[in-house]
Design an enzyme around this catalytic site. Sequence first.
Site, PDB file in Angstrom:
ATOM      1  N   HIS A 113     106.077 117.734  54.784  1.00 12.88           N
ATOM      2  CA  HIS A 113     107.402 117.160  54.348  1.00 12.88           C
ATOM      3  C   HIS A 113     107.410 115.840  53.669  1.00 12.88           C
ATOM      4  CE1 HIS A 113     109.192 119.623  57.589  1.00 12.88           C
ATOM      5  NE2 HIS A 113     107.785 119.427  58.213  1.00 12.88           N
ATOM      6  N   ALA A 158      83.243 117.816  64.146  1.00 13.75           N
ATOM      7  CA  ALA A 158      84.419 117.632  65.303  1.00 13.75           C
ATOM      8  C   ALA A 158      85.281 116.425  65.036  1.00 13.75           C
ATOM      9  CB  ALA A 158      83.784 117.496  66.915  1.00 13.75           C
ATOM     10  N   THR A 163      91.391 115.643  54.423  1.00 14.88           N
ATOM     11  CA  THR A 163      92.376 115.058  53.541  1.00 14.88           C
ATOM     12  C   THR A 163      92.191 115.386  52.164  1.00 14.88           C
ATOM     13  OG1 THR A 163      91.793 112.989  53.385  1.00 14.88           O
ATOM     14  CG2 THR A 163      93.373 113.399  55.103  1.00 14.88           C
ATOM     15  N   LYS A 164      90.861 115.747  51.588  1.00 18.52           N
ATOM     16  CA  LYS A 164      90.559 115.739  50.402  1.00 18.52           C
ATOM     17  C   LYS A 164      89.515 117.001  50.142  1.00 18.52           C
ATOM     18  CE  LYS A 164      91.693 111.499  48.825  1.00 18.52           C
ATOM     19  NZ  LYS A 164      91.153 110.129  48.899  1.00 18.52           N
ATOM     20  N   ARG A 181      76.199 113.786  54.259  1.00 15.96           N
ATOM     21  CA  ARG A 181      74.981 114.276  53.367  1.00 15.96           C
ATOM     22  C   ARG A 181      74.738 115.693  53.140  1.00 15.96           C
ATOM     23  NH1 ARG A 181      71.161 117.445  56.437  1.00 15.96           N
ATOM     24  NH2 ARG A 181      71.269 117.519  58.708  1.00 15.96           N
TER      25      ARG A 181
HETATM   26  C1  LIG Z   1     106.915 119.373  61.230  1.00 13.33           C
HETATM   27  C2  LIG Z   1     105.416 120.055  60.973  1.00 13.33           C
HETATM   28  O1  LIG Z   1     105.151 120.847  61.540  1.00 13.33           O
HETATM   29  S1  LIG Z   1     104.791 119.627  59.575  1.00 13.33           S
HETATM   30  C3  LIG Z   1     103.178 120.271  59.766  1.00 13.33           C
HETATM   31  C4  LIG Z   1     101.803 119.531  59.719  1.00 13.33           C
HETATM   32  N1  LIG Z   1     101.616 119.062  58.716  1.00 13.33           N
HETATM   33  C5  LIG Z   1     100.813 117.657  58.833  1.00 13.33           C
HETATM   34  O2  LIG Z   1     100.780 117.278  59.827  1.00 13.33           O
HETATM   35  C6  LIG Z   1     100.419 116.948  57.607  1.00 13.33           C
HETATM   36  C7  LIG Z   1     100.684 115.718  57.670  1.00 13.33           C
HETATM   37  N2  LIG Z   1     100.254 114.946  56.430  1.00 13.33           N
HETATM   38  C8  LIG Z   1      99.464 113.721  56.269  1.00 13.33           C
HETATM   39  O3  LIG Z   1      98.675 113.448  57.214  1.00 13.33           O
HETATM   40  C9  LIG Z   1      99.476 113.407  54.974  1.00 13.33           C
HETATM   41  O4  LIG Z   1      98.002 112.900  54.574  1.00 13.33           O
HETATM   42  C10 LIG Z   1     100.206 112.276  54.758  1.00 13.33           C
HETATM   43  C11 LIG Z   1     101.840 112.770  54.613  1.00 13.33           C
HETATM   44  C12 LIG Z   1     100.238 111.188  55.698  1.00 13.33           C
HETATM   45  C13 LIG Z   1      99.942 111.839  53.169  1.00 13.33           C
HETATM   46  O5  LIG Z   1     100.541 110.793  52.768  1.00 13.33           O
HETATM   47  P1  LIG Z   1     100.170 110.650  51.217  1.00 13.33           P
HETATM   48  O6  LIG Z   1     101.052 109.082  51.087  1.00 13.33           O
HETATM   49  O7  LIG Z   1     100.250 111.536  50.298  1.00 13.33           O
HETATM   50  O8  LIG Z   1      98.543 109.914  51.564  1.00 13.33           O
HETATM   51  P2  LIG Z   1      97.360 110.300  50.413  1.00 13.33           P
HETATM   52  O9  LIG Z   1      96.963 111.811  50.741  1.00 13.33           O
HETATM   53  O10 LIG Z   1      97.428 109.919  49.014  1.00 13.33           O
HETATM   54  O11 LIG Z   1      96.242 109.490  51.310  1.00 13.33           O
HETATM   55  C14 LIG Z   1      96.090 108.060  51.304  1.00 13.33           C
HETATM   56  C15 LIG Z   1      94.752 107.737  51.996  1.00 13.33           C
HETATM   57  O12 LIG Z   1      94.924 107.963  53.430  1.00 13.33           O
HETATM   58  C16 LIG Z   1      94.124 108.919  53.887  1.00 13.33           C
HETATM   59  N3  LIG Z   1      94.682 109.770  54.668  1.00 13.33           N
HETATM   60  C17 LIG Z   1      95.923 110.586  54.373  1.00 13.33           C
HETATM   61  N4  LIG Z   1      96.263 111.211  55.517  1.00 13.33           N
HETATM   62  C18 LIG Z   1      95.433 110.957  56.450  1.00 13.33           C
HETATM   63  C19 LIG Z   1      95.221 111.235  57.924  1.00 13.33           C
HETATM   64  N5  LIG Z   1      96.165 112.278  58.525  1.00 13.33           N
HETATM   65  N6  LIG Z   1      94.136 110.949  58.668  1.00 13.33           N
HETATM   66  C20 LIG Z   1      93.342 109.939  58.069  1.00 13.33           C
HETATM   67  N7  LIG Z   1      93.406 109.546  56.686  1.00 13.33           N
HETATM   68  C21 LIG Z   1      94.563 109.982  56.102  1.00 13.33           C
HETATM   69  C22 LIG Z   1      93.602 109.790  52.450  1.00 13.33           C
HETATM   70  O13 LIG Z   1      92.239 110.382  52.716  1.00 13.33           O
HETATM   71  C23 LIG Z   1      93.406 108.545  51.434  1.00 13.33           C
HETATM   72  O14 LIG Z   1      92.338 107.798  51.689  1.00 13.33           O
HETATM   73  P3  LIG Z   1      91.703 107.126  50.496  1.00 13.33           P
HETATM   74  O15 LIG Z   1      92.821 105.859  50.087  1.00 13.33           O
HETATM   75  O16 LIG Z   1      90.506 106.459  51.335  1.00 13.33           O
HETATM   76  O17 LIG Z   1      91.382 107.978  49.403  1.00 13.33           O
END
Ligand SMILES: CC(=O)SCCNC(=O)CCNC(=O)[C@H](O)C(C)(C)COP(=O)(O)OP(=O)(O)OC[C@H]1O[C@@H](n2cnc3c(N)ncnc32)[C@H](O)[C@@H]1OP(=O)(O)O
Length: 203
Positions: A113, A158, A163-164, A181
């Site tokens: 979202h 685990a 995220t990437k 590694r």
């Molecule tokens: C209602 C529903 O059912 S929704 C369906 C389920 N979907 C989800 O749960 C998806 C949730 N989305 C996320 O977790 C996404 O990563 C968001 C929304 C937090 C991303 O936010 P963005 O602002 O786009 O963050 P972006 O992807 O640029 O990441 C920023 C940094 O945080 C890190 N990061 C992003 N998400 C996470 C996470 N969940 N856990 C740990 N690190 C994270 C990224 O790796 C990045 O790290 P870096 O700066 O070291 O490279």
Amino acid sequence: MNQKDRMLAGLPYKAWLDGLTEERTAARLLVHQLNSLSPDAHEERDELIRKLLGKTGELVHIETPFRCDYGSNITVGNNFYANFNCTILDVGKVVIGENVMFAPNVSLYTAGHPVHPDSRNSGYEYGIAITIGNNVWIGGNVIVNPGVTIGNNVVIGAGSVVTKNIPDNVIAVGSPCRVVREITEEDRKYYYKDREFDVTDYK
Ligand SMILES: CC(=O)SCCNC(=O)CCNC(=O)[C@H](O)C(C)(C)COP(=O)(O)OP(=O)(O)OC[C@H]1O[C@@H](n2cnc3c(N)ncnc32)[C@H](O)[C@@H]1OP(=O)(O)O
């Protein structure tokens, strides 16, 4: 474009329009049937999985409970195993290669979202495709976020949150998941840490 085409194209879409709610309900009914089967109903389970998923290779074994949104947006290669409680939110396409194993509680989330509350409250959401290569083992409680591609011959540790994109031939772990590694020829000798294979049919 209708909302389904928009969804599958990775564009913002509304999940309750153009028959999408009905498609999800149909998938939930199949998922409910699947999760209600007796553990020894092997044939019925195989049939239901093939009916639910888009494309499947020859050997596909999914432990229950299993959950997904549509099923039809998931493609699975030959020799796939998913342990208990796998969740695949397949509003975007999910492509899984050959010889892939999931530990318990693996979640693939193509769905997301907008982060701004006003944008999120507009009701628009998105699905961005997830791709998993060949010969991949994903450890327990791993979450794969929208848009991620995992390469070939990869192990994800685990508890990771991926995220990437992850390149070929590596072990990657953590939250956010990072490569720790490369996997090399040296790894061939061992089944666990420094314990070498002692069997004659594999070396
Ligand atoms: C209602 C529903 O059912 S929704 C369906 C389920 N979907 C989800 O749960 C998806 C949730 N989305 C996320 O977790 C996404 O990563 C968001 C929304 C937090 C991303 O936010 P963005 O602002 O786009 O963050 P972006 O992807 O640029 O990441 C920023 C940094 O945080 C890190 N990061 C992003 N998400 C996470 C996470 N969940 N856990 C740990 N690190 C994270 C990224 O790796 C990045 O790290 P870096 O700066 O070291 O490279």
